[in-house]
Design a protein around this motif. Sequence first.
Motif, PDB file in Angstrom:
ATOM      1  N   ASN A   1       0.816  -1.211   0.000  1.00  0.00           N
ATOM      2  CA  ASN A   1       0.000   0.000   0.000  1.00  0.00           C
ATOM      3  C   ASN A   1       0.859   1.275   0.000  1.00  0.00           C
ATOM      4  O   ASN A   1       0.622   2.199   0.773  1.00  0.00           O
ATOM      5  N   ILE A   2       1.870   1.287  -0.904  1.00  0.00           N
ATOM      6  CA  ILE A   2       2.742   2.454  -1.026  1.00  0.00           C
ATOM      7  C   ILE A   2       2.946   2.804  -2.502  1.00  0.00           C
ATOM      8  O   ILE A   2       2.712   1.997  -3.392  1.00  0.00           O
ATOM      9  N   LEU A   3       3.384   4.015  -2.706  1.00  0.00           N
ATOM     10  CA  LEU A   3       3.768   4.477  -4.037  1.00  0.00           C
ATOM     11  C   LEU A   3       5.268   4.298  -4.174  1.00  0.00           C
ATOM     12  O   LEU A   3       6.028   4.638  -3.254  1.00  0.00           O
TER      13      LEU A   3
ATOM     14  N   ILE B   1      18.061   4.003  -8.937  1.00  0.00           N
ATOM     15  CA  ILE B   1      17.654   4.985  -7.941  1.00  0.00           C
ATOM     16  C   ILE B   1      16.145   4.844  -7.772  1.00  0.00           C
ATOM     17  O   ILE B   1      15.383   5.045  -8.709  1.00  0.00           O
ATOM     18  N   SER B   2      15.731   4.466  -6.552  1.00  0.00           N
ATOM     19  CA  SER B   2      14.300   4.306  -6.297  1.00  0.00           C
ATOM     20  C   SER B   2      13.941   4.987  -4.980  1.00  0.00           C
ATOM     21  O   SER B   2      14.807   5.333  -4.180  1.00  0.00           O
ATOM     22  N   PHE B   3      12.655   5.160  -4.774  1.00  0.00           N
ATOM     23  CA  PHE B   3      12.148   5.836  -3.579  1.00  0.00           C
ATOM     24  C   PHE B   3      10.701   5.411  -3.390  1.00  0.00           C
ATOM     25  O   PHE B   3      10.087   4.828  -4.283  1.00  0.00           O
ATOM     26  N   HIS B   4      10.160   5.669  -2.225  1.00  0.00           N
ATOM     27  CA  HIS B   4       8.757   5.311  -1.982  1.00  0.00           C
ATOM     28  C   HIS B   4       8.156   6.249  -0.950  1.00  0.00           C
ATOM     29  O   HIS B   4       8.869   6.951  -0.224  1.00  0.00           O
ATOM     30  N   ALA B   5       6.836   6.239  -0.884  1.00  0.00           N
ATOM     31  CA  ALA B   5       6.109   7.068   0.081  1.00  0.00           C
ATOM     32  C   ALA B   5       4.689   6.534   0.231  1.00  0.00           C
ATOM     33  O   ALA B   5       4.218   5.750  -0.589  1.00  0.00           O
ATOM     34  N   ASP B   6       4.044   6.990   1.285  1.00  0.00           N
ATOM     35  CA  ASP B   6       2.669   6.574   1.568  1.00  0.00           C
ATOM     36  C   ASP B   6       1.623   7.410   0.838  1.00  0.00           C
ATOM     37  O   ASP B   6       0.490   6.972   0.670  1.00  0.00           O
ATOM     38  N   ASN B   7       2.000   8.624   0.410  1.00  0.00           N
ATOM     39  CA  ASN B   7       1.040   9.477  -0.283  1.00  0.00           C
ATOM     40  C   ASN B   7       1.766  10.352  -1.298  1.00  0.00           C
ATOM     41  O   ASN B   7       2.998  10.397  -1.338  1.00  0.00           O
ATOM     42  N   VAL B   8       1.005  11.055  -2.103  1.00  0.00           N
ATOM     43  CA  VAL B   8       1.564  11.836  -3.213  1.00  0.00           C
ATOM     44  C   VAL B   8       2.456  12.970  -2.713  1.00  0.00           C
ATOM     45  O   VAL B   8       3.538  13.200  -3.260  1.00  0.00           O
ATOM     46  N   SER B   9       2.044  13.668  -1.676  1.00  0.00           N
ATOM     47  CA  SER B   9       2.857  14.774  -1.153  1.00  0.00           C
ATOM     48  C   SER B   9       4.221  14.276  -0.695  1.00  0.00           C
ATOM     49  O   SER B   9       5.253  14.869  -1.012  1.00  0.00           O
ATOM     50  N   GLU B  10       4.225  13.180   0.041  1.00  0.00           N
ATOM     51  CA  GLU B  10       5.489  12.604   0.513  1.00  0.00           C
ATOM     52  C   GLU B  10       6.312  12.059  -0.652  1.00  0.00           C
ATOM     53  O   GLU B  10       7.542  12.085  -0.619  1.00  0.00           O
ATOM     54  N   LEU B  11       5.625  11.576  -1.686  1.00  0.00           N
ATOM     55  CA  LEU B  11       6.319  11.033  -2.848  1.00  0.00           C
ATOM     56  C   LEU B  11       7.121  12.118  -3.559  1.00  0.00           C
ATOM     57  O   LEU B  11       8.261  11.887  -3.962  1.00  0.00           O
TER      58      LEU B  11
END
Length: 110
Positions: free
Chosen positions: A20-22, A33-43
Amino acid sequence: MNTLTYKGYTARIDFDDRDNILIGKLLGIGDLISFHADNVSELHIAFKEAVDDYLEACKKIGKSPEKPVNGKILLRVPPEVHAAALVKAQAVGKSLNQWAIDALRREVSA
């Protein structure tokens, strides 16, 4: 396709249904190079941090960061495709290079 762009780098964004993450991954470079977040703002924040961290890490180790693209492309095509493309380009009064740019632009815009 869902993408973000920052400092000339583009990332593809996917949703991981299991966690349940982006998740984002930079495109067009060999380094992973990768990254993740719980919502669009954090992404958005995580994406910018990932690019900045990548650039800083390259600087620290004395490596030139990979640039996404330089505008040059080398294609190997069958001779009959090359010939047909050349004829089409000449038929519309364009160089093969300009005709190919127009064809690529149409395709990526579709």
